[in-house]
Design a protein around this motif. Structure first.
Motif, PDB file in Angstrom:
ATOM      1  N   CYS A   8       0.939  -1.347  -0.020  1.00  0.00           N
ATOM      2  CA  CYS A   8      -0.005   0.127   0.002  1.00  0.00           C
ATOM      3  C   CYS A   8       0.997   1.223   0.022  1.00  0.00           C
ATOM      4  CB  CYS A   8      -0.999   0.053   1.197  1.00  0.00           C
ATOM      5  SG  CYS A   8      -0.351   0.279   2.890  1.00  0.00           S
ATOM      6  N   THR A   9       0.265   2.370  -0.516  1.00  0.00           N
ATOM      7  CA  THR A   9       0.844   3.500  -0.300  1.00  0.00           C
ATOM      8  C   THR A   9       0.180   4.547   0.822  1.00  0.00           C
ATOM      9  OG1 THR A   9       1.378   3.477  -2.857  1.00  0.00           O
ATOM     10  CG2 THR A   9       1.604   5.681  -1.702  1.00  0.00           C
ATOM     11  N   LEU A  10       1.122   4.998   1.774  1.00  0.00           N
ATOM     12  CA  LEU A  10       0.488   5.852   2.714  1.00  0.00           C
ATOM     13  C   LEU A  10       0.929   7.349   2.515  1.00  0.00           C
ATOM     14  CD1 LEU A  10      -0.457   6.562   5.434  1.00  0.00           C
ATOM     15  CD2 LEU A  10       2.010   5.846   6.353  1.00  0.00           C
ATOM     16  N   TYR A  11       0.023   8.186   2.654  1.00  0.00           N
ATOM     17  CA  TYR A  11       0.115   9.705   2.385  1.00  0.00           C
ATOM     18  C   TYR A  11       0.004  10.230   3.748  1.00  0.00           C
ATOM     19  CZ  TYR A  11      -0.046   9.003  -2.535  1.00  0.00           C
ATOM     20  OH  TYR A  11       0.432   8.641  -3.854  1.00  0.00           O
ATOM     21  N   LEU A  68      -4.678   6.124   2.656  1.00  0.00           N
ATOM     22  CA  LEU A  68      -4.008   5.077   2.102  1.00  0.00           C
ATOM     23  C   LEU A  68      -4.708   4.688   1.015  1.00  0.00           C
ATOM     24  CD1 LEU A  68      -4.216   3.158   5.562  1.00  0.00           C
ATOM     25  CD2 LEU A  68      -2.189   3.523   4.337  1.00  0.00           C
ATOM     26  N   ILE A  69      -3.841   4.006   0.032  1.00  0.00           N
ATOM     27  CA  ILE A  69      -4.200   3.493  -1.300  1.00  0.00           C
ATOM     28  C   ILE A  69      -3.622   1.974  -1.331  1.00  0.00           C
ATOM     29  CG2 ILE A  69      -3.847   3.649  -3.846  1.00  0.00           C
ATOM     30  CD1 ILE A  69      -4.077   6.787  -3.532  1.00  0.00           C
ATOM     31  N   TYR A  96      -7.620   8.757  -7.671  1.00  0.00           N
ATOM     32  CA  TYR A  96      -7.486   7.612  -6.798  1.00  0.00           C
ATOM     33  C   TYR A  96      -8.521   7.084  -6.052  1.00  0.00           C
ATOM     34  CZ  TYR A  96      -2.835   8.172  -8.926  1.00  0.00           C
ATOM     35  OH  TYR A  96      -1.797   8.348  -9.972  1.00  0.00           O
ATOM     36  N   ASN A  97      -8.638   6.065  -5.427  1.00  0.00           N
ATOM     37  CA  ASN A  97      -9.704   5.492  -4.729  1.00  0.00           C
ATOM     38  C   ASN A  97      -8.747   5.413  -3.469  1.00  0.00           C
ATOM     39  OD1 ASN A  97     -11.862   4.607  -3.628  1.00  0.00           O
ATOM     40  ND2 ASN A  97     -11.910   2.548  -4.202  1.00  0.00           N
ATOM     41  N   ALA A  98      -8.742   6.423  -2.511  1.00  0.00           N
ATOM     42  CA  ALA A  98      -7.939   6.526  -1.299  1.00  0.00           C
ATOM     43  C   ALA A  98      -9.002   6.394  -0.165  1.00  0.00           C
ATOM     44  CB  ALA A  98      -7.205   7.693  -1.422  1.00  0.00           C
ATOM     45  N   VAL A  99      -8.405   5.768   1.090  1.00  0.00           N
ATOM     46  CA  VAL A  99      -9.321   5.691   2.194  1.00  0.00           C
ATOM     47  C   VAL A  99      -8.609   6.648   3.233  1.00  0.00           C
ATOM     48  CG1 VAL A  99     -10.293   3.624   1.732  1.00  0.00           C
ATOM     49  CG2 VAL A  99      -8.104   3.726   2.918  1.00  0.00           C
ATOM     50  N   THR A 100      -9.339   7.306   4.069  1.00  0.00           N
ATOM     51  CA  THR A 100      -8.831   8.005   5.183  1.00  0.00           C
ATOM     52  C   THR A 100      -8.630   7.290   6.559  1.00  0.00           C
ATOM     53  OG1 THR A 100      -9.780   9.949   3.914  1.00  0.00           O
ATOM     54  CG2 THR A 100      -9.196  10.226   6.293  1.00  0.00           C
TER      55      THR A 100
END
Length: 120
Positions: A8-11, A68-69, A96-100
C-alpha cells in the motif's frame, strides 16, 4: 502467521506545511468491508477498510488526515503552497480511490506484532 495480500501507499499529513508525503509499505493485509444501512432518508453506506501493518517503521500518525491507497501509487503532492496542495488533493481524489485513516491501534508486541488501521 502474518496475513499479507497487498502493498500500500501511505500519504502522511504534515501539520507544518499542510501537505502530504508519500511512503510505500510492502507486505500488508488489506480487507475491505462493504456494508450499507437503509434509513428512512435512503441508503447510507457503511463501507470500511481494515489494514494491518507488520512494522512501525512508517505508520499513520494523524487520524482523519492520513490517507492510504491499496497498491503502489506514484502520485506526489505538490507541497509548494496552499493552492498547489489544494489542486493536488483535487487531482488525487478524482484519480485514486484513497481511504482516510479513522483509527490507529498499536499492537506491536507479543507473538503477532502489528498495527491495525481502520479507514473509510
Amino acid at each position: 502467521m502474518m496475513l499479507k495480500n497487498a502493498d500500500c501507499t501511505l500519504y502522511l499529513y504534515n501539520k507544518a506545511t499542510q501537505g502530504f508525503s508519500r511512503h510505500i509499505i510492502n507486505g500488508v493485509y488489506w480487507r475491505e468491508n462493504k456494508a450499507g444501512n437503509v434509513l428512512r432518508s435512503g441508503l447510507q453506506t457503511a463501507d470500511s477498510t481494515t489494514i494491518y501493518l507488520y512494522s512501525d517503521d512508517v505508520k499513520p500518525l494523524t487520524v482523519a488526515k492520513d490517507m492510504l491507497i491499496r497498491g503502489v501509487c506514484d502520485f506526489e503532492f505538490d507541497n509548494t503552497n496552499q493552492q498547489t496542495i489544494s489542486e493536488s488533493m483535487r487531482n488525487f481524489k478524482n484519480t485514486y480511490n484513497a481511504v482516510t485513516v479513522m483509527s490507529i491501534d498499536d499492537y506491536m508486541f507479543g507473538n503477532l506484532p502489528h498495527i491495525e488501521i481502520s479507514a473509510k
